[in-house]
Design an enzyme around this catalytic site. Sequence first.
Site, PDB file in Angstrom:
ATOM      1  N   ASP A 157     -10.666   7.533   2.718  1.00  0.00           N
ATOM      2  CA  ASP A 157     -10.496   7.156   4.118  1.00  0.00           C
ATOM      3  C   ASP A 157     -11.840   7.028   4.819  1.00  0.00           C
ATOM      4  O   ASP A 157     -11.894   6.617   5.974  1.00  0.00           O
ATOM      5  CB  ASP A 157      -9.646   8.203   4.850  1.00  0.00           C
ATOM      6  CG  ASP A 157      -8.164   7.885   4.734  1.00  0.00           C
ATOM      7  OD1 ASP A 157      -7.826   6.791   4.244  1.00  0.00           O
ATOM      8  OD2 ASP A 157      -7.343   8.734   5.127  1.00  0.00           O
ATOM      9  N   LYS A 193       0.883  -1.169   0.000  1.00  0.00           N
ATOM     10  CA  LYS A 193       0.000   0.000   0.000  1.00  0.00           C
ATOM     11  C   LYS A 193       0.916   1.213   0.000  1.00  0.00           C
ATOM     12  O   LYS A 193       1.658   1.432   0.956  1.00  0.00           O
ATOM     13  CB  LYS A 193      -0.899  -0.010   1.236  1.00  0.00           C
ATOM     14  CG  LYS A 193      -1.828   1.185   1.326  1.00  0.00           C
ATOM     15  CD  LYS A 193      -2.799   0.976   2.477  1.00  0.00           C
ATOM     16  CE  LYS A 193      -3.618   2.222   2.769  1.00  0.00           C
ATOM     17  NZ  LYS A 193      -4.429   2.044   3.980  1.00  0.00           N
ATOM     18  N   ASP A 208       1.226   4.950   0.210  1.00  0.00           N
ATOM     19  CA  ASP A 208       0.427   6.071   0.705  1.00  0.00           C
ATOM     20  C   ASP A 208       1.116   7.410   0.413  1.00  0.00           C
ATOM     21  O   ASP A 208       2.315   7.455   0.068  1.00  0.00           O
ATOM     22  CB  ASP A 208       0.245   5.888   2.221  1.00  0.00           C
ATOM     23  CG  ASP A 208      -1.036   6.511   2.748  1.00  0.00           C
ATOM     24  OD1 ASP A 208      -1.636   7.329   2.045  1.00  0.00           O
ATOM     25  OD2 ASP A 208      -1.417   6.177   3.894  1.00  0.00           O
TER      26      ASP A 208
HETATM   27  C1  DGJ Z   1      -3.898   7.391   5.239  1.00  0.00           C
HETATM   28  C2  DGJ Z   1      -4.517   6.202   4.585  1.00  0.00           C
HETATM   29  O1  DGJ Z   1      -5.511   6.579   3.706  1.00  0.00           O
HETATM   30  C3  DGJ Z   1      -5.012   5.253   5.665  1.00  0.00           C
HETATM   31  O2  DGJ Z   1      -5.699   4.175   5.082  1.00  0.00           O
HETATM   32  C4  DGJ Z   1      -3.846   4.791   6.474  1.00  0.00           C
HETATM   33  O3  DGJ Z   1      -2.986   4.039   5.681  1.00  0.00           O
HETATM   34  C5  DGJ Z   1      -3.131   5.994   7.072  1.00  0.00           C
HETATM   35  N1  DGJ Z   1      -2.800   6.970   6.072  1.00  0.00           N
HETATM   36  C6  DGJ Z   1      -1.888   5.558   7.776  1.00  0.00           C
HETATM   37  O4  DGJ Z   1      -1.140   6.606   8.200  1.00  0.00           O
END
Ligand code: DGJ
Length: 745
Positions: free
Chosen positions: A552, A480, A482
Site C-alpha cells: 500500500d 482486484k 483484497d
Molecule cells: C487495501 C488495498 O491494499 C488498497 O489498495 C485498497 O484496495 C484498499 N484496501 C481498499 O479498501
Amino acid sequence: MGNMSIVYHESSKTFHLYNEDVSYIMTVMRNGHLGQLYYGKRIRDRENFSHLLETCKRPMTSYVYDNDRTFSLEHVRQEYPVFGTTDYRQPAVEIRQENGSRISDFQYQGYQVRKGKPKLSGLPATYTENEKEAETLTVTLEDRVTKVRVKLLYTIFAESGALARSVQFVNGGEGPVYLSRAMSLSLDMPDHDYLWQQLSGCWARECHIHTRSLEPGIQSIGSMRGHSSHEHNPFLVLKRPSADERQGEAMGISLVYSGNFRIQAEVDAHDTLRVLAGIDPETFEWKLEPGEDFQTPEAVMVYTDRGLNHLSQTFHKLYRTRLARGYWRDRPRPILNNNWEATYFDFTQDRLIEIASRAKECGVELFVLDDGWFGERNNERAGLGDWRVNKKRLPKGVGFLAERIEGLGLQFGLWFEPEMVNRNSDFYRAHPDWILSTPGRHESHGRHQYVLDFSRKEVVDAIYEQMAKLLREAKISYIKWDMNRSITECYSAAWPADRQGEIYHRYILGVYSLYERLTTEFPKVLFESCASGGGRFDPGMLYYAPQGWVSDDSDAVERLKIQYGTSMCYPISSMGAHVSVTPNHQVYRNTPLHTRANVAYFGAFGYELDLNRLSEPERNEVKEQIAFMKKYREILQFGIFYRLKSPFEGNEAAWMVVSEDKKTALVGWYRILNCVNGSYTRVRLLGLNPEYCYRNARTGDCHFGDELMNVGLITSDETAGELPAGITPYTDFESRIYVLEVTKP
Ligand code: DGJ
C-alpha cells in the site's frame, strides 16, 4: 554428465536426483529411516555414497541399538525426522495417537519414479506442460504401529536448479490419528556456514531484506495471522558468507502457501543445520480418520553456485511460467488506472467516468474501480458481503458503468474483498454464524470487518454465486481481490471440537477453491491479489493471480526497497506497481514524476491517481511514460532481471532487465538524496552479450557489452552544482532509465 535423472542404486539403497545444476542424494539408513546425504552442486553419480552418512560415538547420547554406540538419530542427517526417538532437534512430523503417544517410526517401504509432476489436490503448486520437463520421485515410508504411510514427493526439473517437495499422509490404520506437525520440507545440512536472509517488514513496509548469521539454536520466520503476512514472506535464503549477487553459493526455500507458515533453521551442537518449512505447527492439528489422506503444501528449493541474481532468476522463471497460469501468464499486462488513491470512498459515477476518460486520453488500457461500489459501503463500517451495486453511487449499476468504460476504449476492472463481512450488511444479518468466532468469546474486529468462515463450503458457495453473477452480467476484465485483516478467535461453528485445529488450513483451502472456480469459469479475467498491499504476496496466490499489489506504500523511494526485496523470489510481472500523487499519501514525500514511473516500470505498471488533477505538462509526461511502457513492457515484465545496487546499502540503487536475446537492456538507476559536487559513479551491468555493441539512448554513445559489464555504465552527473543553461537541475530522488539497444549484434 547427462541432463536430468532420478537414479536408485539397489545395492546401497541410495537415491540420486540430479540435473545439470544440482544433486540431491539420500539413502535408506540401517534403522529403515531415510537419511540425507547431499544437496548442492551437481556431482558425479556412483553406486554407493554411504560414506557420507557420518556417525560418531558421542557421550550423553541416546542410541537406537543395544550393541551399537554409533547410531543415534541425533547425529545423523535425516530426510523426514520424527519426534522423540533419540533425536532432540525439532522434527518434521509429529503424530498424536489415541493413546496419547507422539512416537512414530517411519520405515522405508518402496519408491516410484514417474515422468512429469502430479497435481496436488486442492493446493497451488508448480506444474509441467509436458512430461520431459521434470521427473517425480515418491518414497513411501510406514509406521508399523499406527499404519500411517508417509509419501515424500520430490520433483526435479530438467531446466533449473529447482526441486519441488511435498508430503502426503495416508492413514492405513484402524483408528484416527492427529497430525500435529506435518512440514513440507526438512533439510539436514552438514554445516551452518551460511547467512540467513529473510524478507520481513509490516504493512506498507513489506519485504525488506534482513540478514544475519546462523547461531546455535533455532531461528525462524512465520505467520499465525491466517495469511502469509506483511511481517514475513514465506521465503528464505541461506547464502555462503562470501556469496553476493554476482557469484557464490546460495539456497532459496519458498513455500507455495498463503496461510500460517513456519520456516526455521536449527543449528545443533555439532554445527549441523536443519531447515524446516511448512504449515505453522503451533496453529495446526489435523485429524486423519482411517483411509483418509492429507497433502502438505509444496516447498520449492533452489540451489545455485552463481550468486543471488541467478537464484532469483531461477525462481522468477519457474514461478512466472510454471506456477502462474492462464490467459495472462505470458501476456504483457494492461496499463491500469486505479481510483483508490484518487477518490477513496468519495466518488460518483460521473467522477469515475471523468477519471477514466482522462486516463484513456493518456494511453491507459484498464480502469479499475476499487473499494466502495457495493452494498451500503459509504465507509469502512458497512457493506462487505453484499456484492451488489451501491445504487446511491452508481445508480445505473455496474454493468452500465462497465459499458461506458468499454465505450471509452478501456477495459473495466472491479475490487472485491470476498473473504470478509461487515456486521452492517445483509449478508451478515442473514448468516451471523458464518464468521470465524469462538463460542462465548469476544469477537475482535479489524477495520470493522469479520472473517467469513471459508472452511465451510456453503459460505464459499454463497460468495461465489454473488461474484459469478456480476462477472456474468457485466463486462469485467480484471478483479482486484483484497483481504484486509488477520484472523482472530479462529473457530468454526461447523466443525467438531477435535477438528478445530484444522480451521486455519481449511480456511485457506476455501480461498483456493473460490479462486479455482472463478479462474476456471472466467479464464480471461486478470486477477490481482492484494491483502492491504503485500499481506498475502506469496507463491500460493501467484498460482491463481498472476500479479499482486506489492504494498500500500506507493512512494517511489519506499518502493525501491520493497520491490528490490520482493524480487529476491518473485518475478517482475507479478509486482503491481503504480505511479501516485505527491505529496505521497503514505510518507508525504515529494518525488519527481519521472522517478515515480522509473520505479513502477519494473512491475505490472499503472497509475493510482486522477490524471485530471495533473498539470498539462505533467499529463504530457504521463503520455510519454505510457508510450515508453507499451514499447518496452514485454522486456520489462518478462526479461531477465538483475539487481545491481542495493537500496539497503547506500544512497543509490540500480537494477536492470535484459531481453532473452540480449539485444535490449533497460537499466533503472536511482539516487535517494542529491549531493553537490559528488563522486564519479558507475554501475557494472550484468547479463549482456560481451560481443554486442549497445547504443545508450541517453548519450547516443555506443559501448560493447564487455565494457558495460566490466568498466560499467557511467551514471555521474554532468554538473557539480553549477548548472549550465538548458539543463534541468537534479533534485533529491533523482532517477534515470538507460535504454541500451544493440547496434551491431
Ligand atoms: C487495501 C488495498 O491494499 C488498497 O489498495 C485498497 O484496495 C484498499 N484496501 C481498499 O479498501
